[in-house]
Scaffold this active site. Structure first.
Site, PDB file in Angstrom:
ATOM      1  N   ARG A  52     -12.382   1.652  31.708  1.00 35.16           N
ATOM      2  CA  ARG A  52     -12.783   0.493  30.789  1.00 35.16           C
ATOM      3  C   ARG A  52     -11.761  -0.353  30.494  1.00 35.16           C
ATOM      4  O   ARG A  52     -11.645  -1.582  30.282  1.00 35.16           O
ATOM      5  CB  ARG A  52     -13.526   1.143  29.614  1.00 35.16           C
ATOM      6  CG  ARG A  52     -13.919   0.348  28.642  1.00 35.16           C
ATOM      7  CD  ARG A  52     -14.770   1.004  27.661  1.00 35.16           C
ATOM      8  NE  ARG A  52     -15.486  -0.039  26.808  1.00 35.16           N
ATOM      9  CZ  ARG A  52     -15.230  -0.232  25.369  1.00 35.16           C
ATOM     10  NH1 ARG A  52     -14.199   0.462  24.832  1.00 35.16           N
ATOM     11  NH2 ARG A  52     -15.739  -1.364  24.675  1.00 35.16           N
ATOM     12  N   HIS A  63     -11.483  -4.469  31.035  1.00 34.95           N
ATOM     13  CA  HIS A  63     -11.234  -5.119  30.007  1.00 34.95           C
ATOM     14  C   HIS A  63      -9.922  -5.928  29.964  1.00 34.95           C
ATOM     15  O   HIS A  63      -9.661  -7.097  29.555  1.00 34.95           O
ATOM     16  CB  HIS A  63     -11.282  -4.410  28.779  1.00 34.95           C
ATOM     17  CG  HIS A  63     -12.550  -4.023  28.155  1.00 34.95           C
ATOM     18  ND1 HIS A  63     -12.827  -3.892  26.853  1.00 34.95           N
ATOM     19  CD2 HIS A  63     -13.675  -3.542  29.034  1.00 34.95           C
ATOM     20  CE1 HIS A  63     -14.066  -3.819  26.536  1.00 34.95           C
ATOM     21  NE2 HIS A  63     -14.636  -3.627  28.045  1.00 34.95           N
ATOM     22  N   ASP A  64      -8.841  -5.622  30.695  1.00 38.17           N
ATOM     23  CA  ASP A  64      -7.749  -6.116  31.124  1.00 38.17           C
ATOM     24  C   ASP A  64      -7.723  -7.230  32.218  1.00 38.17           C
ATOM     25  O   ASP A  64      -7.293  -8.342  31.791  1.00 38.17           O
ATOM     26  CB  ASP A  64      -6.466  -5.139  31.731  1.00 38.17           C
ATOM     27  CG  ASP A  64      -5.292  -5.713  31.784  1.00 38.17           C
ATOM     28  OD1 ASP A  64      -4.566  -6.568  30.787  1.00 38.17           O
ATOM     29  OD2 ASP A  64      -4.693  -5.545  33.085  1.00 38.17           O
ATOM     30  N   GLY A 107      -6.540 -12.084  33.774  1.00 37.52           N
ATOM     31  CA  GLY A 107      -6.222 -11.396  34.984  1.00 37.52           C
ATOM     32  C   GLY A 107      -5.504 -10.045  34.551  1.00 37.52           C
ATOM     33  O   GLY A 107      -5.258  -9.663  33.643  1.00 37.52           O
ATOM     34  N   ASP A 129      -2.723  -7.983  34.332  1.00 32.90           N
ATOM     35  CA  ASP A 129      -1.512  -8.255  33.870  1.00 32.90           C
ATOM     36  C   ASP A 129      -0.982  -7.365  32.902  1.00 32.90           C
ATOM     37  O   ASP A 129       0.081  -7.364  32.218  1.00 32.90           O
ATOM     38  CB  ASP A 129      -1.068  -9.627  33.489  1.00 32.90           C
ATOM     39  CG  ASP A 129      -1.868  -9.953  32.238  1.00 32.90           C
ATOM     40  OD1 ASP A 129      -2.642  -9.355  31.898  1.00 32.90           O
ATOM     41  OD2 ASP A 129      -1.629 -11.025  31.674  1.00 32.90           O
ATOM     42  N   GLU A 162      -4.714  -8.416  22.301  1.00 34.47           N
ATOM     43  CA  GLU A 162      -6.220  -8.005  22.815  1.00 34.47           C
ATOM     44  C   GLU A 162      -6.534  -6.538  22.223  1.00 34.47           C
ATOM     45  O   GLU A 162      -7.650  -6.447  22.125  1.00 34.47           O
ATOM     46  CB  GLU A 162      -6.067  -7.773  24.560  1.00 34.47           C
ATOM     47  CG  GLU A 162      -5.847  -9.280  24.737  1.00 34.47           C
ATOM     48  CD  GLU A 162      -5.579  -9.218  26.352  1.00 34.47           C
ATOM     49  OE1 GLU A 162      -6.037  -8.085  27.044  1.00 34.47           O
ATOM     50  OE2 GLU A 162      -4.756 -10.067  27.053  1.00 34.47           O
ATOM     51  N   ASN A 207     -12.681  -4.311  21.776  1.00 35.32           N
ATOM     52  CA  ASN A 207     -11.635  -3.142  22.025  1.00 35.32           C
ATOM     53  C   ASN A 207     -11.648  -2.253  20.982  1.00 35.32           C
ATOM     54  O   ASN A 207     -12.558  -1.498  20.685  1.00 35.32           O
ATOM     55  CB  ASN A 207     -10.349  -3.663  22.783  1.00 35.32           C
ATOM     56  CG  ASN A 207     -10.539  -4.647  23.824  1.00 35.32           C
ATOM     57  OD1 ASN A 207     -11.134  -3.983  24.804  1.00 35.32           O
ATOM     58  ND2 ASN A 207      -9.850  -5.595  23.818  1.00 35.32           N
ATOM     59  N   HIS A 227     -20.813   3.096  34.669  1.00 36.58           N
ATOM     60  CA  HIS A 227     -21.278   3.942  33.336  1.00 36.58           C
ATOM     61  C   HIS A 227     -21.846   5.356  33.940  1.00 36.58           C
ATOM     62  O   HIS A 227     -22.375   5.983  33.006  1.00 36.58           O
ATOM     63  CB  HIS A 227     -22.438   3.004  33.067  1.00 36.58           C
ATOM     64  CG  HIS A 227     -22.002   1.834  32.317  1.00 36.58           C
ATOM     65  ND1 HIS A 227     -22.935   0.986  31.839  1.00 36.58           N
ATOM     66  CD2 HIS A 227     -20.685   1.371  31.973  1.00 36.58           C
ATOM     67  CE1 HIS A 227     -22.355  -0.116  31.374  1.00 36.58           C
ATOM     68  NE2 HIS A 227     -21.181   0.177  31.229  1.00 36.58           N
TER      69      HIS A 227
END
Length: 488
Positions: free
Chosen positions: A231, A235-236, A241, A243, A258, A264, A363
């Protein structure tokens, strides 16, 4: 006499009639052969078994048709594989399964193992029947109040051991307008990204082993640790992108990061494990391995310890120095999204409908918080679409919005195709997942992967490498962080 007559008739059919029929259809044999082989990337020509036909003539005709097939598929791949066609050859190679990671011995390990997370599950399940106030539901989800809670422990927010405690409200700044990369931009950037398999072979030969060993230790201590790492990567990469910006606690600008975004917050974890592995890498080869590459390799190893065959991952990413909470909005899919919204978001990242369905399969080893699906039972129209047995599980388990339910309770910690079978049977926990099993653009993939687990594993490695090359920093861009929570 009757038996002899039947024997004679059989011999006559085999020796005379069938050869005559075969000779009659000889001229059609090459066409049938080409039709059967046309689905393969390389059309092979076999003329040894063709009778009474000039080999040169057949070979010439087959070469002509093979060229037409080759040109057709080449044109198809040029449109469908925007990122993969220009990656280095090592990256484009099919996934090569290797010996699976042996099962972890459940007995205590005599070798001292550093603690992974002080609490295996940072999101406590409230055992009491009294529900937690609705202001614990992140913004954007059904039942949320206008002002969402703030995740604890980052960006100066006060630390509290229980996410259900009253939380400090911090104003959320509006998101600035973002220029989403076009598929052409992503394709061009990937071509010059400099990613390659074995990137650290010379500069830090033990890098991938150190990362893998860290994941194996964590999984032995807590089998639920694989899903959070996957996850984190998703999400990153979907926000500016791959990073490692999601790993930052703070940046020089001092703006909210973030980590504090509603998508998050208290629902993501695994940062302590990354800190431990990063410290080991810095001790082995200081300033060499980026946090972005660490997260990508760790996600691959999370899949492997969960049952997916090993696949090669290219390295060479560098770390970003910006992390803004405002950038998360509209870049992470929500459980309430329609199929149109999910497909549009994936296309903005250079991915297609198949990639969407392939990655949803992760999932298989995850859990969902009750605030992301319990609302389905409160809406009479939506409630009729929920499987009655699943509805019973939702009502029994969801004593609070922060309670969790496994997507696949049958094999919760093992990656397999059972979750696709659940979606095909309209037993998805999330509304957005259920919709994928009904939409004509995606339901065939759901059915296909449910029936072909090995085929899904092969696609999974390709889709993960595609995900991990979104807007990467390389060369002299960004930096190599000394520790993943802050820029140098």
């Amino acid at each position: 006499m009757a038996a002899k007559a039947r024997i004679f008739a059989g011999l006559f059919l085999i020796c005379i009639i069938l050869p005559s029929l075969a000779l009659a259809f000889v001229d059609h044999f090459p066409e049938d052969r080409l039709e059967n082989e046309s689905d393969k990337n390389d059309v092979r020509i076999h003329v040894n078994n063709v009778a009474h036909v000039s080999k040169k003539k057949v070979k010439k005709e087959w070469k002509k048709r093979a060229k037409l097939v080759h040109d057709f598929w080449e044109d198809m791949f040029e449109h469908d594989n925007l990122i993969e066609e220009n990656q280095p050859k090592e990256d484009a190679a099919p996934v090569t399964p290797t010996t699976p990671v042996p099962p972890v011995d459940p007995t205590p390990n005599p070798v001292p193992v550093p603690p992974v997370d002080p609490t295996p599950n940072p999101v406590p399940v409230n055992p009491t029947p009294n529900p937690v106030p609705d202001n614990n539901v992140p913004a954007g989800y059904p039942g949320a109040t206008p002002q969402a809670p703030v995740a604890k422990g980052y960006g100066g927010a006060p630390m509290t051991p229980n996410p259900s405690d009253p939380q400090t409200n911090v104003p959320v700044e509006p998101a600035p307008e973002q220029d989403h990369p076009t598929p052409e931009d992503i394709k061009k950037h990937s071509k010059y990204a400099g990613l390659q398999v074995g990137f650290y072979d010379d500069t830090c030969p033990n890098a991938e082993k150190i990362i893998k060993d860290g994941m194996v230790r964590a999984f032995a201590n807590d089998s639920s640790m694989a899903a959070p790492i996957l996850r984190l990567l998703f999400h990153d990469c979907f926000v500016n992108g791959c990073d490692a910006s999601l790993l930052l606690d703070q940046t020089p600008s001092g703006e909210r990061t973030e980590k504090l975004a509603n998508s998050n917050g208290v629902t993501v974890r695994g940062f302590d494990l990354i800190d431990q592995i990063k410290a080991e890498l810095e001790a082995e080869c200081p300033g060499i391995v980026s946090c972005a590459d660490l997260l990508v390799y760790l996600a691959r190893d999370a899949f492997v310890v969960s049952g997916v065959p090993h696949y090669d991952v290219p390295g060479g990413r560098r770390d970003g120095m910006e992390s803004l909470e405002a950038n998360v909005a509209d870049n992470i899919p929500l459980p309430t999204n329609t199929v149109d919204q999910m497909i549009d978001l994936f296309k903005k990242k250079g991915m297609n409908e198949e990639d969407l369905v392939v990655l949803i399969g992760a999932h298989s080893i995850g859990v969902a918080h009750c605030f992301s699906f319990r609302y389905r039972l409160d809406n009479p129209q939506k409630a009729t679409l929920v499987d009655p047995r699943l509805a019973g599980v939702m009502r029994f388990t969801c004593t609070s919005p922060m309670s969790t339910v496994a997507f696949d309770t049958t094999t919760q910690y093992k990656m397999d195709s059972i979750y696709y079978k659940q979606l095909a049977g309209k037993r998805g926990l999330l509304e957005s997942d259920d919709l994928l099993g009904e939409d004509p653009r995606t339901k065939d993939y759901i059915q296909k992967f449910g029936d072909d687990e090995k085929g899904w594993f092969s696609k999974l490695g390709q889709a993960m490498n595609k995900l991990a090359s979104i807007q990467v920093l390389a060369g002299d861009q960004g930096q190599i962080r000394k520790q993943c929570r802050a820029v140098n």
